[in-house]
Scaffold this active site. Structure first.
Site, PDB file in Angstrom:
ATOM      1  N   ARG A 161      66.600  19.099  22.242  1.00 36.29           N
ATOM      2  CA  ARG A 161      66.669  18.629  23.618  1.00 36.29           C
ATOM      3  C   ARG A 161      68.028  18.991  24.194  1.00 36.29           C
ATOM      4  NH1 ARG A 161      62.038  18.737  23.621  1.00 36.29           N
ATOM      5  NH2 ARG A 161      60.500  17.076  24.013  1.00 36.29           N
ATOM      6  N   HIS A 208      63.834  27.752  26.233  1.00 36.35           N
ATOM      7  CA  HIS A 208      63.053  26.622  25.712  1.00 36.35           C
ATOM      8  C   HIS A 208      61.705  27.093  25.172  1.00 36.35           C
ATOM      9  CE1 HIS A 208      62.284  22.000  26.196  1.00 36.35           C
ATOM     10  NE2 HIS A 208      61.774  22.473  25.080  1.00 36.35           N
ATOM     11  N   THR A 222      52.897  18.028  22.817  1.00 39.75           N
ATOM     12  CA  THR A 222      54.275  18.308  22.414  1.00 39.75           C
ATOM     13  C   THR A 222      54.709  17.353  21.314  1.00 39.75           C
ATOM     14  OG1 THR A 222      55.138  16.779  24.091  1.00 39.75           O
ATOM     15  CG2 THR A 222      54.904  19.097  24.724  1.00 39.75           C
ATOM     16  N   SER A 230      55.947  18.866  28.167  1.00 42.49           N
ATOM     17  CA  SER A 230      57.219  18.148  28.284  1.00 42.49           C
ATOM     18  C   SER A 230      57.826  18.181  29.680  1.00 42.49           C
ATOM     19  CB  SER A 230      58.235  18.713  27.280  1.00 42.49           C
ATOM     20  OG  SER A 230      58.453  20.099  27.508  1.00 42.49           O
ATOM     21  N   ASP A 236      70.367  11.654   9.259  1.00 38.75           N
ATOM     22  CA  ASP A 236      69.390  10.975  10.107  1.00 38.75           C
ATOM     23  C   ASP A 236      69.454   9.486   9.786  1.00 38.75           C
ATOM     24  OD1 ASP A 236      67.093   9.907  11.382  1.00 38.75           O
ATOM     25  OD2 ASP A 236      66.141  11.880  11.340  1.00 38.75           O
ATOM     26  N   THR A 257      66.805  16.396  17.057  1.00 37.66           N
ATOM     27  CA  THR A 257      66.617  14.983  17.360  1.00 37.66           C
ATOM     28  C   THR A 257      65.862  14.827  18.677  1.00 37.66           C
ATOM     29  OG1 THR A 257      68.598  14.692  18.723  1.00 37.66           O
ATOM     30  CG2 THR A 257      68.886  14.562  16.335  1.00 37.66           C
ATOM     31  N   GLU A 265      67.412  21.439  32.742  1.00 33.93           N
ATOM     32  CA  GLU A 265      66.347  22.440  32.870  1.00 33.93           C
ATOM     33  C   GLU A 265      65.427  22.061  34.031  1.00 33.93           C
ATOM     34  OE1 GLU A 265      64.028  23.003  29.344  1.00 33.93           O
ATOM     35  OE2 GLU A 265      65.768  23.260  28.064  1.00 33.93           O
ATOM     36  N   GLY A 274      59.567  26.440  20.071  1.00 34.78           N
ATOM     37  CA  GLY A 274      58.298  25.968  19.523  1.00 34.78           C
ATOM     38  C   GLY A 274      57.077  26.627  20.113  1.00 34.78           C
ATOM     39  N   TYR A 275      57.273  27.743  20.823  1.00 34.58           N
ATOM     40  CA  TYR A 275      56.193  28.345  21.597  1.00 34.58           C
ATOM     41  C   TYR A 275      55.366  29.365  20.831  1.00 34.58           C
ATOM     42  CZ  TYR A 275      56.354  26.599  26.381  1.00 34.58           C
ATOM     43  OH  TYR A 275      56.212  25.836  27.515  1.00 34.58           O
ATOM     44  N   ASP A 330      68.441  27.150  22.888  1.00 38.54           N
ATOM     45  CA  ASP A 330      67.095  27.314  23.419  1.00 38.54           C
ATOM     46  C   ASP A 330      66.809  26.271  24.496  1.00 38.54           C
ATOM     47  OD1 ASP A 330      64.335  28.391  23.361  1.00 38.54           O
ATOM     48  OD2 ASP A 330      63.829  26.386  22.609  1.00 38.54           O
TER      49      ASP A 330
END
Length: 380
Positions: free
Chosen positions: A206, A252, A66, A45, A146, A173, A235, A255-256, A230
């Site tokens: 995001r 961030h 990603t 990303s 949503d 989102t 960034e 998701g790692y 996060d």
């Protein structure tokens, strides 16, 4: 073929060595010169992929390992006849684990259980939907919104105004600036004011979905309002004042997980094989190592809430990442480099479903609660 890839993508050699030479590049500083002779470009990303990067290059296929694709100019790729593959849902479980760990800290702070809070989920895609299912199975009240989803597919939906009335609001989102429902600064000064004075906001999507300046001001004026961030605007730079005010702050890495990152590589590999008409010869299961923590056992004396909290934190302890980030930023004389260093050298972490949990056969409520959270529950 020549492959240029972000150096932080795992299993590059295992999945792509058969395609040709692989050149590793630092993703955030990748330039047109780096990719000029590439046939295949693999990114994460932090790399903006557009005409400025690719014009005049030999690139035939772009893959991003990603979920998000806001860093990819897909219109340009289509017009240029360049193949594309992302990895939707690859790290959904990891982000859900992050939110569950964050919730475990929040409920502890308030002296309540998971079922005593309501959670507003903004965005019911791969992450939001999995989170919804986990929380509802755990008995948590969920208010999901949503505008792009069909309630018949994702469950009952409410308006954003209604979701913002939850005790905890968590954002999942993409970042968009155009269209009928843009998400840039979706959570701004006005929407923050709509939330409960003692609400908690989690952003693991995001950074710019939240107006960070407005959030800091709101927390300065509402001392009971909590934020767990996060992702950050601008960034790898971030507002240290905002970080200090957050209940939990991480670089961030929601998701790692190892599973999520490797799954992203596999998805891109599969897309590349499809694009070039080649057989799929590699499977992720060939490369996943054993979990560091393989099993946790509970007796019939442990309360359900305590077992849930313990098991979640055995799989992922968010407070460790928070402490590491605060210490690193405090000592840093280059915040951007430190932020990226924390991401690049993030320690091994596995998804909740890889952790086996043993419970007594007679503890049906405990079995159900842990299974609902995603654990591999075994009776003993």
């Amino acid at each position: 073929m020549h492959i240029v890839a972000d150096e932080n993508i795992p299993l590059l050699n295992e999945f792509f060595a058969d395609f040709g030479e692989i050149t590793l590049v630092e993703g955030r500083s990748m330039t047109a010169a780096d990719v000029a002779d590439a046939d295949i470009l693999l990114v994460r990303s932090v790399t903006r992929v557009d005409a400025q990067l690719l014009a005049g290059s030999k690139v035939k296929f772009v893959g991003t390992a990603t979920i998000g694709t806001d860093h990819i100019d897909q219109v340009y790729l289509q017009e240029a006849g360049i193949g594309f593959k992302s990895a939707p849902g690859c790290n959904a479980q990891a982000v859900v684990d992050y939110v569950l760990s964050a919730l475990s800290v929040l409920v502890d702070e308030r002296g309540i259980g998971f079922t005593d809070v309501s959670v507003g989920i903004v965005g019911v895609g791969n992450v939001g939907l999995l989170l919804r299912r986990r929380l509802e199975e755990m008995g948590v009240t969920v208010l999901a919104v949503d505008p792009f989803k069909d309630p018949e597919e994702v469950g009952e939906l409410v308006t954003l105004d209604e979701a913002l009335q939850a005790d905890v609001v968590t954002l999942h989102t993409p970042l968009t600036r155009d269209g009928e429902h843009p998400t840039w600064h979706l959570i701004d000064k006005q929407r923050l004011a709509q939330m409960k004075p003692d609400a908690s906001l989690i952003n693991a999507g995001r950074g710019a979905v939240v107006d960070n300046a407005a959030l800091l001001e709101h927390m300065q004026n509402n001392r009971d309002f909590e934020a767990i961030l996060d992702v950050w605007e601008n960034e790898p730079e971030l507002d240290l004042n905002l970080m200090h005010r957050c209940l939990l702050a991480t670089p961030h890495i929601a998701g790692y997980s190892l599973d999520g990152k490797m799954r992203g590589t596999e998805y891109v590999y599969q897309g590349l094989c499809e694009f070039f008409g080649l057989p799929v010869r590699r499977k992720l299961a060939q490369f996943l190592p054993e979990p560091g923590v393989k099993r946790v056992n509970f007796s019939d004396q442990v309360p359900v809430h305590q077992a849930l909290r313990t098991a979640i934190r055995a799989a992922y302890e968010i407070r460790v990442d928070d402490g590491v980030m605060r210490t690193a930023m405090k000592r840093s004389d280059n915040l951007k480099a430190t932020f990226d260093h924390l991401r690049k050298h993030y320690p091994l972490r596995r998804d909740i479903p890889t952790l086996r949990v043993g419970v007594p056969a007679k503890c049906h409520d405990l079995h159900e609660a842990l299974s609902a959270a995603g654990f591999d529950v075994r009776t003993k």
